[in-house]
Motif scaffolding. Structure first.
Motif, PDB file in Angstrom:
ATOM      1  N   PRO A   1       0.850  -1.065  -0.186  1.00  8.64           N
ATOM      2  CA  PRO A   1       0.109   0.042   0.034  1.00  8.64           C
ATOM      3  C   PRO A   1       0.820   1.135  -0.106  1.00  8.64           C
ATOM      4  O   PRO A   1       1.695   1.518   0.824  1.00  8.64           O
ATOM      5  CB  PRO A   1      -0.767  -0.137   1.415  1.00  8.64           C
ATOM      6  N   GLY A   2       0.403   1.917  -0.981  1.00 16.74           N
ATOM      7  CA  GLY A   2       1.433   3.450  -0.888  1.00 16.74           C
ATOM      8  C   GLY A   2       2.345   3.474  -2.162  1.00 16.74           C
ATOM      9  O   GLY A   2       2.700   4.389  -2.683  1.00 16.74           O
ATOM     10  N   ASP A   3       2.516   2.221  -2.645  1.00 13.88           N
ATOM     11  CA  ASP A   3       3.297   2.050  -3.935  1.00 13.88           C
ATOM     12  C   ASP A   3       2.677   2.634  -4.993  1.00 13.88           C
ATOM     13  O   ASP A   3       1.401   2.556  -5.034  1.00 13.88           O
ATOM     14  CB  ASP A   3       3.708   0.539  -4.117  1.00 13.88           C
TER      15      ASP A   3
ATOM     16  N   ASN B   1      -3.176  -8.574  -5.768  1.00 12.30           N
ATOM     17  CA  ASN B   1      -3.087  -7.137  -6.199  1.00 12.30           C
ATOM     18  C   ASN B   1      -3.057  -6.957  -7.500  1.00 12.30           C
ATOM     19  O   ASN B   1      -2.602  -5.908  -8.081  1.00 12.30           O
ATOM     20  CB  ASN B   1      -1.771  -6.689  -5.531  1.00 12.30           C
ATOM     21  N   THR B   2      -3.568  -7.720  -8.453  1.00 10.10           N
ATOM     22  CA  THR B   2      -3.549  -7.483  -9.786  1.00 10.10           C
ATOM     23  C   THR B   2      -5.013  -7.713 -10.517  1.00 10.10           C
ATOM     24  O   THR B   2      -5.885  -8.250 -10.205  1.00 10.10           O
ATOM     25  CB  THR B   2      -2.889  -8.959 -10.433  1.00 10.10           C
TER      26      THR B   2
ATOM     27  N   GLU C   1      -3.111  -4.063 -14.257  1.00  9.38           N
ATOM     28  CA  GLU C   1      -2.390  -2.989 -12.972  1.00  9.38           C
ATOM     29  C   GLU C   1      -2.174  -4.029 -12.014  1.00  9.38           C
ATOM     30  O   GLU C   1      -3.159  -4.557 -11.314  1.00  9.38           O
ATOM     31  CB  GLU C   1      -3.379  -2.124 -12.959  1.00  9.38           C
ATOM     32  N   VAL C   2      -1.087  -3.813 -11.466  1.00 10.41           N
ATOM     33  CA  VAL C   2      -0.736  -4.142 -10.196  1.00 10.41           C
ATOM     34  C   VAL C   2      -0.802  -2.961  -9.139  1.00 10.41           C
ATOM     35  O   VAL C   2      -0.017  -2.140  -9.123  1.00 10.41           O
ATOM     36  CB  VAL C   2       0.743  -4.770 -10.192  1.00 10.41           C
ATOM     37  N   THR C   3      -2.068  -3.082  -8.250  1.00 15.74           N
ATOM     38  CA  THR C   3      -2.309  -2.222  -7.238  1.00 15.74           C
ATOM     39  C   THR C   3      -3.370  -2.995  -6.399  1.00 15.74           C
ATOM     40  O   THR C   3      -4.099  -3.888  -6.734  1.00 15.74           O
ATOM     41  CB  THR C   3      -2.696  -1.021  -7.960  1.00 15.74           C
ATOM     42  N   ASP C   4      -3.603  -2.197  -5.146  1.00 17.34           N
ATOM     43  CA  ASP C   4      -4.979  -2.692  -4.505  1.00 17.34           C
ATOM     44  C   ASP C   4      -6.387  -2.497  -5.097  1.00 17.34           C
ATOM     45  O   ASP C   4      -7.272  -3.062  -4.973  1.00 17.34           O
ATOM     46  CB  ASP C   4      -4.878  -2.146  -3.112  1.00 17.34           C
TER      47      ASP C   4
END
Length: 288
Positions: free
Chosen positions: A187-189, A237-238, A256-259
């Motif tokens: 988180p935050g990346d 996370n994908t 996208e790789v994110t939450d």
């Protein structure tokens, strides 16, 4: 003696001198964009009998303001609200540009969420496995249940393939890249985005990538500028993110790789604008 030059030195130039049979055919970009429209409300004197709706919306505004101050806020239940008040709440909130659902799975709740015309103010309907229904308003960038369902889907990531079909060329490197980023993302990346539309991928590559990613239970549709379809995968996370133009042709296909992809979320500025607009609506509702 000079020999004739085989290529004419002076060519025909100017308008109409060139072959114009071939024309550039550009892919159409989105043409329309949803914008905020204030709700159509009854006259203030007609609102006097809707104290329950006014109170609920005042609580929503107070929660939104608290959220902007960095304070935790709880969902606001519509249980016990009179039918007339519920209709007025529906009229005030309306339907915004983002809708979402969590598809049913054994032992899990089914959820439908609709962003209101006030970005960051969500109407959420949840059905528990036993059939119990719950209707509430949630304030925030995106309903928390969407993130939780996506995390649950990616809790046991699929193993990396050990063999590939003969036609697969670039999928192995792509899968390795996504697997690495999905495990390292915190988180935050900054989101790691892979634009599949720009890569030389054969149909077998796409099929191999789809098989490894799988399909999660979270589906988000954004209609802010064209259409965007966001789907969770079975990889931590994908997400699959596909943009369409006004003719429903794909204009961008990405992973996208994110939450949670940003296109699904209400930004902080959106929340400030919603607090201001909701305050204006409530001022009209309580004016003498």
């Amino acid at each position: 003696m000079h020999k004739p030059f085989p290529i004419p030195v002076v060519a025909a130039l100017g308008p109409g001198s060139q072959d114009e049979d071939q024309t550039l055919d550009y892919l159409s970009m989105p043409q329309g964009m949803d914008t905020y429209r204030p709700p159509v409300l009854p006259e203030p004197e007609e609102l006097a009998a809707h104290g329950g709706a006014r109170q609920l919306l005042q609580h929503a505004l107070a929660s939104l303001q608290a959220l902007l101050r960095g304070e935790p806020v709880a969902p606001l239940s519509l249980a016990g609200l009179a039918d007339e008040d519920r209709l007025l709440v529906n009229q005030v909130l309306g339907e915004g540009e983002v809708s979402a659902q969590v598809l049913p799975a054994a032992g899990h709740a089914t959820l439908r969420a609709q962003e209101s015309v006030f970005a960051g103010v969500w109407r959420v309907f949840t059905q528990q496995p036993d059939g119990t229904l719950h209707d509430h308003i949630e304030l925030g960038a995106v309903p928390q249940a969407l993130r939780e369902a996506a995390r649950s889907d990616g809790a046991a990531p699929p193993p990396l393939p050990t063999t590939w079909a003969p036609q697969v060329m670039n999928a192995p490197a792509l899968v390795s890249e996504l697997a690495d980023h999905s495990q390292r993302w915190r988180p935050g990346d900054v989101p790691h985005v892979v634009n599949l539309s720009l890569l030389p991928l054969a149909p077998a590559d796409i099929a191999a990538l789809d098989q490894w990613l799988g399909t999660g239970r979270v589906l988000v549709l954004s209609r802010g500028y064209g259409n965007c379809r966001i789907t969770s995968t079975c990889v931590k996370n994908t997400w699959r993110v596909v943009y369409y133009n006004s003719q429903d042709a794909v204009i961008l296909n990405a992973v996208e790789v994110t939450d949670m992809p940003d296109v699904a979320c209400a930004a902080v500025q959106d929340l400030h604008d919603s607090a201001e607009r909701l305050g204006e609506v409530l001022a009209w509702m309580v004016s003498p």
